[in-house]
Enzyme design. Structure first.
Site, short mmCIF file in Angstrom:
data_model
loop_
_atom_site.label_atom_id
_atom_site.label_comp_id
_atom_site.label_asym_id
_atom_site.label_seq_id
_atom_site.Cartn_x
_atom_site.Cartn_y
_atom_site.Cartn_z
N ASP A 99 -1.80 11.17 -2.88
CA ASP A 99 -2.49 9.91 -3.56
C ASP A 99 -2.51 10.24 -4.82
O ASP A 99 -1.98 9.42 -6.44
CB ASP A 99 -4.04 9.07 -3.37
CG ASP A 99 -3.09 8.52 -2.21
OD1 ASP A 99 -2.68 8.64 -0.47
OD2 ASP A 99 -2.48 6.95 -1.92
N ARG A 126 0.96 -1.51 -0.24
CA ARG A 126 0.02 0.36 0.25
C ARG A 126 1.13 1.40 0.18
O ARG A 126 2.12 0.75 0.78
CB ARG A 126 -0.28 -0.22 1.48
CG ARG A 126 -0.30 -0.47 2.53
CD ARG A 126 -0.32 0.49 3.78
NE ARG A 126 -0.60 2.08 3.41
CZ ARG A 126 0.92 2.88 3.52
NH1 ARG A 126 2.53 2.16 3.44
NH2 ARG A 126 0.78 4.67 3.21
N GLY A 127 0.16 2.48 0.12
CA GLY A 127 1.11 3.86 -0.15
C GLY A 127 0.91 3.37 -1.87
O GLY A 127 1.65 3.52 -2.56
O1 MRU Z 1 -4.71 3.76 2.00
P1 MRU Z 1 -3.08 3.75 2.17
O2 MRU Z 1 -2.22 3.19 3.05
O3 MRU Z 1 -2.21 3.32 0.74
O4 MRU Z 1 -3.16 5.32 2.12
C1 MRU Z 1 -1.80 6.01 1.92
C2 MRU Z 1 -1.59 6.77 1.85
O5 MRU Z 1 -2.65 7.84 2.25
C3 MRU Z 1 -0.11 7.87 1.86
O6 MRU Z 1 -0.40 8.96 3.07
C4 MRU Z 1 0.28 8.25 0.61
O7 MRU Z 1 0.20 7.39 -0.58
C5 MRU Z 1 0.99 9.17 0.88
S1 MRU Z 1 2.65 8.62 -0.12
C6 MRU Z 1 3.13 6.79 -0.10
#
Ligand code: MRU
Length: 347
Positions: free
Chosen positions: A229, A51-52
């Site tokens: 994102d 994720r991320g």
């Molecule tokens: O739902 P996720 O855990 O994938 O969301 C991640 C985020 O919102 C992060 O802040 C985002 O991806 C920033 S860069 C890794």
């Protein structure tokens, strides 16, 4: 990132298998998940084993390459796989960026698809290193930094976006302290960001999501850095739910609010943030928590009233006017009437 003395990337391709640090098992167990097919990699993205924004992008690129490997030249299979990858998580633009690039490369040959997927994963790392350098210039000695969700090692292939400058500042010997928002409902801050900060030896504490206004009103926070994102061409930015609240409060107290992200997160097709698709996840994530008991056995526990439902939007959109600057691989960009389109041709 160094874990137990070994260097790891968040995810990587070897042969036809995508290996990924299982982020659902952290911080209680460090284990590597193996996705042997495109469909298994899609499952891992959907269930947030990986994720991320950056890590999702790299995994999606690998999934597209896996699809070419599995296809035997069947174009219908490729198209179906592409749609399947694109339907795993709707908000992170890096996913669509990577899938499109690997899809195009694969039209030449399977080898080109594999090469492009690897190039994109490597680009993720080099972008993060540049973000680390530029962002470090904004962090003074003795800074107290608030961050939300996880935009560190695990959110990218390595280093991270929001946490990359933090790691660079710490390695440069600056005295810094990080306040990590817990980030309910999945607790990426409490589970992942805190785990990373422990590993890097960065002084920090976990704070409840609703402590932001209190901390800022007391003058305890010097700056905020979060990831992204999806960023629209005017700078409106989607990030983990709760980010917008922090930005509003930061403006109230005159605290700089930075977004750290590479240009692969910018969706130039969207003029502003109104059309950014916001993922809605299962209500189970709000109604239950999961964690180990004192013997290490994992349990899933209900934390809400029986018979209540829950709403679980995973992201919100912070308007560009609340953002002090973007920390990108091309430098610091101040969004006074942000028009990021001027950077489009370079990507
Ligand atoms: O739902 P996720 O855990 O994938 O969301 C991640 C985020 O919102 C992060 O802040 C985002 O991806 C920033 S860069 C890794």
């Amino acid at each position: 990132m160094i874990v137990n003395g070994s260097h790891y990337r968040t995810n990587w391709l070897k042969g036809s298998t995508v290996f990924m640090i299982d982020q659902n098992a952290l911080p209680f167990e460090f284990r590597i998940h193996e996705a042997r097919t495109c469909s298994e990699t899609c499952d891992a993205i959907r269930t947030m084993i990986t994720r991320g924004a950056g890590a999702i992008g790299a995994a999606a690129g690998f999934a597209m390459a896996q699809a070419y490997l599995e296809s035997g030249g069947d174009q219908q299979f490729i198209e179906k796989a592409k749609n399947g990858i694109e339907s795993t998580r709707p908000t992170a633009h890096n996913l669509f960026y990577a899938v499109e690039k690997v899809y195009k490369a694969g039209k030449t040959s399977v080898e080109m698809a594999l090469k492009e997927a690897q190039r994109l994963a490597d680009e993720n790392v080099t972008d993060a290193e540049l973000i680390a350098g530029y962002g470090n210039e904004l962090i003074k000695n003795n800074s107290r930094i608030l961050t939300h969700c996880n935009a560190g090692w695990l959110g990218f292939v390595d280093w991270g976006s929001a946490l990359a400058p933090v790691y660079k500042a710490h390695r440069d010997g600056k005295n810094i302290f990080v306040y990590a928002d817990e980030t309910r409902p999945r607790s990426q801050g409490a589970r992942l960001t805190a785990w990373e900060l422990v590993n890097e030896g960065v002084p920090h504490t976990i704070v409840p999501d609703n402590a932001g206004a209190y901390l800022m009103s007391k003058g305890i926070i010097d700056l905020i850095i979060v990831g992204a994102d999806r960023i629209a061409a005017n700078g409106d930015t989607a990030n983990k739910i709760g980010t917008f609240e922090k930005a509003i409060v930061a403006r109230e107290f005159g605290i700089p609010f930075y977004i750290a992200a590479p240009f692969s997160t910018v969706d130039f097709s969207l003029a502003d943030g109104r059309d950014i698709p916001i993922e809605e996840r299962s209500q189970e994530e709000v109604l239950y928590i999961t964690g180990p008991d004192e013997f290490g056995k994992i349990h899933r526990i209900r934390t809400a009233a029986y018979n209540s439902t829950a709403l679980n939007p995973a992201f919100d959109v912070t308007p560009a006017e609340y953002i002090t600057a973007f920390i990108t691989e091309k430098g610091i960009i101040r969004p006074n009437n942000a028009d990021l389109s001027r950077f489009k041709s370079n990507r």
